[in-house]
Design an enzyme around this catalytic site. Sequence first.
Site, PDB file in Angstrom:
ATOM      1  N   HIS A 165       0.912  -1.205  -0.137  1.00  0.00           N
ATOM      2  CA  HIS A 165      -0.020   0.107   0.000  1.00  0.00           C
ATOM      3  C   HIS A 165       0.948   0.998  -0.016  1.00  0.00           C
ATOM      4  O   HIS A 165       1.653   1.328   0.973  1.00  0.00           O
ATOM      5  CB  HIS A 165      -0.819  -0.090   1.268  1.00  0.00           C
ATOM      6  CG  HIS A 165      -1.933   1.292   1.262  1.00  0.00           C
ATOM      7  ND1 HIS A 165      -3.202   1.233   0.680  1.00  0.00           N
ATOM      8  CD2 HIS A 165      -1.585   2.479   1.675  1.00  0.00           C
ATOM      9  CE1 HIS A 165      -3.652   2.334   0.747  1.00  0.00           C
ATOM     10  NE2 HIS A 165      -2.775   3.207   1.389  1.00  0.00           N
ATOM     11  N   CYS A 166       0.908   2.007  -1.114  1.00  0.00           N
ATOM     12  CA  CYS A 166       1.658   3.215  -1.211  1.00  0.00           C
ATOM     13  C   CYS A 166       1.015   4.384  -0.745  1.00  0.00           C
ATOM     14  O   CYS A 166       0.082   4.959  -1.051  1.00  0.00           O
ATOM     15  CB  CYS A 166       1.952   3.348  -2.730  1.00  0.00           C
ATOM     16  SG  CYS A 166       2.982   4.861  -2.869  1.00  0.00           S
ATOM     17  N   PRO A 167       1.741   5.015   0.405  1.00  0.00           N
ATOM     18  CA  PRO A 167       1.238   6.110   0.878  1.00  0.00           C
ATOM     19  C   PRO A 167       1.211   7.461  -0.014  1.00  0.00           C
ATOM     20  O   PRO A 167       0.352   8.260   0.222  1.00  0.00           O
ATOM     21  CB  PRO A 167       1.926   6.450   2.246  1.00  0.00           C
ATOM     22  CG  PRO A 167       3.142   5.773   2.141  1.00  0.00           C
ATOM     23  CD  PRO A 167       2.970   4.461   0.949  1.00  0.00           C
TER      24      PRO A 167
END
Length: 418
Positions: A165-167
């Site tokens: 999950h890429c912030p």
Amino acid sequence: MAQPQRVYEAWKGNNRFFFGGRLIFGPDAKSLLVSVALIAVPVAVFCVFVARHLRHHFPAYNAGYAILAVAIVFTIYVLLLLFITASQDPGIIPRASHPPEEDFHYDNLSLADTPGRLQFPRIKEVVVNGMPVKIKYCETCMIFRPPRCSHCSICNNCVERFDHHCPWVGQCIGKRNYRYFFLFVSSSSLLCIYIFAMSALYIKFLMDEDYPTVWKALKHSPASLALLIYCFICLWFVGGLTGFHTYLISTNQTTYENFRYRSDGRPNAYDRGCLNNFLEVFCTKVQPSKHKFRAHIEEEVRAPPANRAREVEEEPVGARAKVEDDLDIGGDLLKISQRHNYDGIDIEMGGGDGNDREGAVSDTKLISNTDAKVPTFGGEVRRPSRGQRSGSWDLASEGITTSIPVSESAIPSRREAL
């Protein structure tokens, strides 16, 4: 009549939808604005304070304008890749409305032991490319996750070929958007290199003219100094990320798999060779989403509630039986027997014609026959308590579905008994 809800309106994940469900973002979609600012603001500074002055240093064919045009077009391309990565379904696996009933089973206990209980596996083993791979059951989505699938705790979804999950993107990176994520990261690296190189070139031109030292040139153009420092720092981040994901693609791994299984020393079941691994990521068709977010939710058509005994009769024995045994076993068996095809039962049991069935059994005999069919444990007849529910799933309740051979002439007396 109220219009039925659409899929995105009743979505159980933490995603955010825009434009009527046409775009799906992660719950931290606001971080996308930060990423846009980190890209657009430095490019704007470059165009105003650096590229504008470089136009006159390439007079032939007005080539200096190409520096400005390339910066603008390249930035739009990077922002477009960022938007595509963040606004589409990364490969969310549809949830189930109930656990997979075919996987329920009873533990192996004899009649002399404690009544058996329902068992449900949490881990399965499948074979991928000739290698065993374990898949886990997701309690939230109520499915066995496919290989390489994982549940994202931030988006609250199971994502196919989950990478991370890429912030900065504000979205999960999975099977459907990994290609665009890599292109975004690698293009950002090239943009950093381009801005850094053009800013350094402008400093050189200043040193060749009226500012002979580096310090005087940087003092004359502080924007170039800021861009050099900014691009150098960013290049360590996006450049390192590009190199890391290039390695992952060449070995057909995900970030999740690399960090979790790299110390196990297990063979990679998905590695097909460097060339085929790159072709798999960049040259295969992106599969359509498994969700139609704008579709209306179809209400499940449920059958009207039938008699409890009929439900028990029609349910298969074992894992799929959902029994709520609030009656004595004798009474349940009595009701079940009324709904059987008695002619078929007599034929199966070797019964004759109507004249041979004149000897009707009485209510007392029927109940005694029913009691005889109840399993015994150590010589004692075990009956479930009146408050017993389906959670016990004992062996006695399993015997409820056992049909009892009864003659047809006994039907009137049994109906009167009810």
